[in-house]
Structures are given as structure tokens and as C-alpha cells.
Design an enzyme around this catalytic site. Structure first.
Site, PDB file in Angstrom:
ATOM      1  N   GLU A 113     -12.954 -55.133 -11.027  1.00 51.23           N
ATOM      2  CA  GLU A 113     -13.688 -55.629 -10.780  1.00 51.23           C
ATOM      3  C   GLU A 113     -15.034 -55.109 -11.010  1.00 51.23           C
ATOM      4  OE1 GLU A 113     -12.529 -56.215  -6.372  1.00 51.23           O
ATOM      5  OE2 GLU A 113     -11.084 -57.365  -6.388  1.00 51.23           O
ATOM      6  N   HIS A 237     -21.218 -63.071  -1.838  1.00 54.88           N
ATOM      7  CA  HIS A 237     -20.142 -62.560  -3.026  1.00 54.88           C
ATOM      8  C   HIS A 237     -20.751 -64.159  -3.971  1.00 54.88           C
ATOM      9  CE1 HIS A 237     -16.951 -63.238  -5.437  1.00 54.88           C
ATOM     10  NE2 HIS A 237     -16.165 -62.234  -4.380  1.00 54.88           N
ATOM     11  N   ARG A 288     -22.037 -57.132  -6.699  1.00 52.24           N
ATOM     12  CA  ARG A 288     -22.461 -57.999  -6.677  1.00 52.24           C
ATOM     13  C   ARG A 288     -23.915 -58.417  -6.054  1.00 52.24           C
ATOM     14  NH1 ARG A 288     -17.279 -58.321  -2.328  1.00 52.24           N
ATOM     15  NH2 ARG A 288     -15.987 -58.425  -3.944  1.00 52.24           N
ATOM     16  N   HIS A 349     -20.689 -62.673   2.319  1.00 52.95           N
ATOM     17  CA  HIS A 349     -19.075 -62.532   2.692  1.00 52.95           C
ATOM     18  C   HIS A 349     -17.957 -60.887   3.632  1.00 52.95           C
ATOM     19  CE1 HIS A 349     -14.973 -62.299   0.043  1.00 52.95           C
ATOM     20  NE2 HIS A 349     -16.109 -60.843  -0.266  1.00 52.95           N
ATOM     21  N   ARG A 384     -21.198 -53.127  -1.265  1.00 54.43           N
ATOM     22  CA  ARG A 384     -20.053 -52.191  -0.439  1.00 54.43           C
ATOM     23  C   ARG A 384     -19.578 -53.211  -2.298  1.00 54.43           C
ATOM     24  NH1 ARG A 384     -15.204 -55.378  -0.327  1.00 54.43           N
ATOM     25  NH2 ARG A 384     -15.902 -57.225   0.398  1.00 54.43           N
TER      26      ARG A 384
END
Ligand code: FAD
Ligand code: SIN
Length: 534
Positions: A113, A237, A288, A349, A384
Site C-alpha cells: 500500500e 482516503h 495518502r 477516512h 497515518r
């Protein structure tokens, strides 16, 4: 009702703590709706852990701190990452059927990811959270020392001021909760209380989080006198499905991890172009905050409703095999992701900030712990890293439970407490007020306190929050509480904390981007808000 330990929340964090505690204590777990209605069951991508031979703890620590804009507390990052392999082992023992990699003898399949320099995400297809929630609930149901009560909405923590004879001690003794079946508020006393109430995503109009993510634990802890930190760092997100009927369906980051491209839709200048290379050398796998800001920029620049996420260049078998649930869901909406791109937009998100805790999960008041998304442990910093959140739930759920057990002799039984007073309230006659205020709040938070902020927009939001708080507090004082009213009051409290923190930060870092302060200061510092009741 008195138990040894009260846990508010039945997601990954709450149930992990419950299972450890139950070996020696009687545990009560409250959930405000169904036991599986939190974010945990919705998690798609997986759980990050260093399991590959070529990977190292140092690399995972570095990736976490790069994504977090250097604001992370290194001690916490190391603590969580070093405990990750053990956490995965425990989940396997509980029966979570992680995907295995046929190429690695007995090894787990690791996906990738954004922000990760290695493949390190263990997963159960594209519905990891569901498998984890099921396994935890099965184990908790089977344990004789765990009682679980769904449909119980915690209203406020019980502190010294709720004792029949207050002593001035800064201590928590449980919580008051609204019983959804009877409509009455009950008193749940306990020697120790753990908040595991999840995030505050529903403060925003568009969010991937479930309906109950209303920041209840954060608001309750603040009202009780705990410090709250880093609330300005709301994570958006990059790829939530754009669909007029289905508003909050996430398209996992693993789609980009497995080769999906972000493109401009046809019919605009540069239509069909892969735009991420223009923004960051890490392209679609940048952290992100970077990807969400790039999409937001393109949407605003070209007046788009959405951009495209395209993985149709990959073998259809590969796509269906990796993303069976997303494939089925999209097919039901007339989108075949093996043949055509998926329309996506950023959506709120994850709540990076929360109740300030130490490495044992302890919050500011004695007898009170906070774990999981409602807490701020120092792991995530200003943004995060993908799939570090479930991991934090397992590691801190375990740490808090072990700390309580290790200090068990220090926890006195609860004193005599006052029952909830309903003598001066009536049944509400205007439920429409709640609905109207809820919608208004979420809309202006989206417009004024979203991906890109300005000082003026933040001031406007602060002003509106104050007006709504006046109205809702008056309502709260006069009418019997309902689940909707409790949530609206908490959403407003959380919104106030987000805006307060955002106004206090005079720089841009990670998820907080203010056009009036675009620079990043040399030194990273937390935004710690201190309540007046302390
Ligand atoms: P939750 O699982 O949200 O549980 C909260 C619990 O608290 C619920 O039981 C709720 O009923 C209860 N509760 C709340 N308020 C009250 C109240 N007032 N009274 C009583 N009970 C209350 N993270 C990853 O690491 N990997 C992923 O792949 C991933 N994918 C995600 C996909 C989606 C769509 C979303 C929304 C999040 C994802 N995340 C992922 C984030 C992760 O799922 C959450 O951060 C994590 O599950 C939070 O767990 P938790 O135990 O803290 O809270
Ligand atoms: C995703 O699957 O993209 C979500 C992962 C996460 O939130 O960590």
C-alpha cells in the site's frame, strides 16, 4: 451494574483488551449498535507487519515516520512495529484465515500500500476487517468472563463529581449509558474503564467510516478532563467510490498497490492522463495525504466530479482473485473493474488525533485507558501510514489490558455513585432540530475544514460550531437523551476540537494543509488541547 473492567467498544481494540483481561477479571463490553458495527468490520486492505525476509523493523519505522511528517513519537512507533509479528501470530491462533502465498512455503501473502517501501500487509482477500471482527467476537462470546451488551450508548464517563460523596480525586469509575431497548440511562460502575470507541469520521459529509463514528470517546474524555491531541490531522482516503447512491464505499489502497493507476477522466484537457507522476516521484504509492491532495487539486482545477482509478490493464483473473468483494460490489453497480476504470473521490477516512495516552494506554484520569482509533498514542503523527491502524488496536488493546492486570491491587472497588438524573427533562418534541444540525455541521466541516484549509474558513467553522453548540446544549438540558442527540453533541464537541487544533497550527504538515501557512516548520510539535475542568 458493577464489573471489574468496563470496555466501551467492541471493535479490534476493545475486544483485544477484553480477551487478555478476561483471563483474570470480569469484563463488560458495551457497543452502541450491533457488536460488529464499528470500522473494524469494514477494513479492507489489511494489517502491516514485518514478515518478509528482505524487510526490517527499521524500514517500517522509517516509512511510518515519513508518512507521519516526523510528528510521530519514535518510542511508540518502535513499540508497535516490534510487537506486530506477535499480534499477527495471535490472530492466526484465533482463526483469522490470512491469505497465504503459494510461492513462499507456509508464508502469508503480503500486499503493498501507499507509503510502504516493502510488501508487508497481511490480508484476508479484500475484507480483512470482517474476518478479524468475526474471529474476535467468536472468542469473546466463548469466554465466560466476558459479557457483551449491544445497543448501549455511553453518554458520559462517571467521575468524582458523580459520587454521592465527592473527594476531589481525578478518577473514572465507569460510565452512564443509554439502553436502546428501554430508553433509560443506566450506571455501569467498574474499577477500570477502557475507551475503545473508534474515530470521528462522521463529523464530515463524506466519509468511508460507518454511521457510528461520531467521536463519542474523544468527547467523553474531554468533558471528563483529559487532554486531547493532534485533532487537526483528519485523514482523507484518496479513493472512495463516486456513486450517487452508494456514498461511502472504499476502494482499497491495495488496488494501487497491485498496479492500479489514477487517471483524468476523458473529455477534459489531458483526459486519460496518469496524473500522479506530475505530483510525486512515488506516483500512486505516495502517502495518502499527498495522493488525496493531488486528486483534490485536479478535481478543483478541471471542475470534475471524480477521477478514475484504473486496474483494467491487469489480467482479469488476477483482479478478481485479489479483490473479490470489491469486484462483486462494483458489478452490482454496473462497473466491471476488469474492463473499465472506477470513478473515485477522496473522503474522510481516519482520525489521527484523540485521547492522549502513554505506552500503556493510560489517559490522564486514573482508572481510565483509551485504545485504538479514539486514542493518540504517537504512532501516526501528522498522517497515518496505511494498515498501521488495526495494528495499533491489537498492540495497545493488549498493552492496556496487561497494565490493568499488573496494577490490579491498586484498583479499589467503585464507591457509591449517583444514578442518572432525569427529573427535570421531558420527551423531545422536535427531532427535526437534531437532523438539521447534524447535516449542517457535516457540510460546513467538509467545505471549511477539509483537505485544504485557510484561516478564514477555519474561523467561519468555529463561529458556526459555537452557534450550534448553544442550540444543542439547550436542547440537551431540557429533553430526555436519545442516541441521535448524544451523537450530535459529541460530533459538535469533536468538531470544536478539530477546528481549535487546526487554528493553533501555523504551518502545513502531513494532513493539515493551510494555504495561509504553506511552510513546514523545522521542529515538529504536537497540538495538545487542555480542558478547563482539569
Ligand atoms: P471501531 O472498530 O470503530 O469500534 C468502535 C466501537 O465503539 C464499536 O463497537 C462502537 O459501537 C463502539 N462505540 C462507539 N461509541 C460508543 C458509545 N457512545 N457507546 C458505546 N459504544 C460505542 N485500518 C487498517 O489498519 N487496515 C485497513 O485495511 C483499514 N481499512 C479500513 C477501511 C474502512 C472502510 C475504514 C472506515 C477504516 C479502515 N481502517 C483500516 C481503519 C480501521 O478499520 C480502524 O481504525 C479500526 O478498525 C478502529 O478500531 P477500533 O476498535 O478503535 O474502533
Ligand atoms: C485501504 O484498504 O485502503 C485502507 C487501509 C487503511 O486504512 O489502512
Amino acid at each position: 451494574m458493577t464489573h471489574d473492567v468496563l470496555i466501551i467498544g467492541s471493535g479490534a481494540a476493545g475486544l483485544t483488551a477484553a480477551l487478555v483481561l478476561a483471563e483474570q477479571a470480569r469484563v463488560l463490553v458495551l457497543a452502541k449498535g450491533a457488536l460488529d458495527a464499528g470500522s473494524t468490520a469494514w477494513a479492507q486492505g489489511g494489517i502491516a507487519a514485518v514478515l518478509d525476509e528482505g524487510d526490517t523493523f527499521e524500514d517500517h519505522v522509517r516509512d511510518t515516520m515519513v508518512a507521519g511528517g516526523g510528528l510521530n513519537r519514535r518510542e511508540t512507533v518502535e513499540f508497535v512495529i516490534e510487537h506486530a509479528p506477535q499480534a499477527i501470530e495471535r490472530l492466526i491462533e484465533l482463526g483469522v484465515p490470512f491469505n497465504v502465498d503459494p510461492a513462499v512455503d507456509g508464508g502469508l501473502h503480503l500486499t503493498r500500500e501507499g507509503g510502504h517501501s516493502h510488501r508487508r500487509i497481511v490480508h484476508v482477500n479484500d475484507a480483512t476487517g470482517w474476518a478479524v471482527q468475526e474471529a474476535l467476537l467468536k472468542a469473546a462470546h466463548a469466554h465466560p468472563n466476558i459479557t457483551m451488551m449491544p445497543d448501549m450508548v455511553a453518554v458520559d464517563l462517571i467521575t468524582d463529581r458523580h459520587r454521592t460523596a465527592p473527594t476531589g480525586e481525578r478518577r473514572v469509575w465507569g460510565a452512564y449509558a443509554l439502553n436502546g431497548q428501554t430508553g433509560r440511562v443506566e450506571c455501569f460502575a467498574a474499577k477500570a474503564t477502557i475507551l475503545a470507541t473508534g474515530g470521528a469520521g462522521r463529523t464530515y459529509l463524506f466519509s468511508t467510516a460507518p454511521r457510528g463514528a461520531t467521536g463519542d470517546g474523544i468527547a467523553m474524555a474531554w468533558r471528563a478532563g483529559c487532554r486531547i491531541s493532534n485533532m487537526e490531522f483528519m485523514q482523507f482516503h484518496p479513493t472512495c467510490l463516486y456513486n450517487l447512491e452508494v456514498k461511502n464505499f472504499l476502494i482499497t489502497e491495495a488496488v494501487r498497490g497491485e498496479g492500479g493507476h489514477l487517471k483524468l477522466p476523458p473529455g477534459v484537457p489531458g483526459g486519460g492522463e496518469r496524473f500522479m507522476p506530475r505530483f510525486d516521484p512515488r506516483e500512486e504509492l505516495a502517502p495518502r495525504d499527498v495522493v488525496a491532495r493531488a486528486i483534490d487539486h485536479e478535481i478543483k482545477r478541471l471542475g470534475l466530479d471524480y477521477v478514475h482509478l484504473d486496474i483494467s490493464h491487469k489480467d482479469p483473473e488476477f483482479v478478481r482473485g485479489h479483490f473479490p468483494n470489491i469486484y462483486e460490489r462494483l458489478m452490482g453497480l454496473g462497473i466491471d473493474m476488469t474492463k473499465q476504470p472506477i470513478p473515485v473521490v477522496p473522503a474522510q477516512h481516519y482520525t489521527c488525533g484523540g485521547v492522549l495516552i502513554d505506552l500503556t494506554g493510560r489517559a490522564d484520569l486514573s482508572g481510565l485507558y483509551a485504545v485504538g482509533e479514539c486514542s493518540e498514542s504517537g504512532l501516526h503523527g501528522a498522517n497515518r501510514l496505511a494498515s498501521n491502524s488495526l495494528l495499533e488496536c491489537f498492540v495497545f488493546g493488549d498493552a492496556a489490558a496487561r497494565d490493568i492486570l499488573a496494577r490490579w491491587d491498586q484498583f479499589a472497588p467503585p464507591p457509591e455513585l449517583r444514578a442518572w438524573d432525569e427529573s427535570r427533562v421531558a420527551d423531545s418534541d422536535e427531532e427535526v432540530v437534531i437532523k438539521q444540525n447534524w447535516t449542517e455541521l457535516r457540510r460546513f466541516m467538509w467545505n471549511y475544514v477539509g483537505i485544504v484549509r485557510t484561516t478564514k474558513r477555519l474561523e467561519r467553522a468555529a463561529h458556526r460550531i459555537k452557534l450550534l453548540q448553544g442550540e444543542v446544549n439547550e436542547y440537551y438540558g431540557n429533553f430526555r437523551v436519545t442516541a441521535d442527540l448524544i451523537e450530535l453533541r459529541n460530533l459538535l464537541q469533536t468538531a470544536e476540537l478539530i477546528v481549535k487544533a487546526a487554528r493553533a497550527r501555523h504551518e502545513s504538515r502531513g494532513l493539515h494543509y493551510n494555504l495561509d501557512f504553506p511552510q513546514t516548520d523545522p521542529a515538529a510539535r504536537d497540538t495538545i488541547l487542555v480542558p478547563k475542568v482539569r
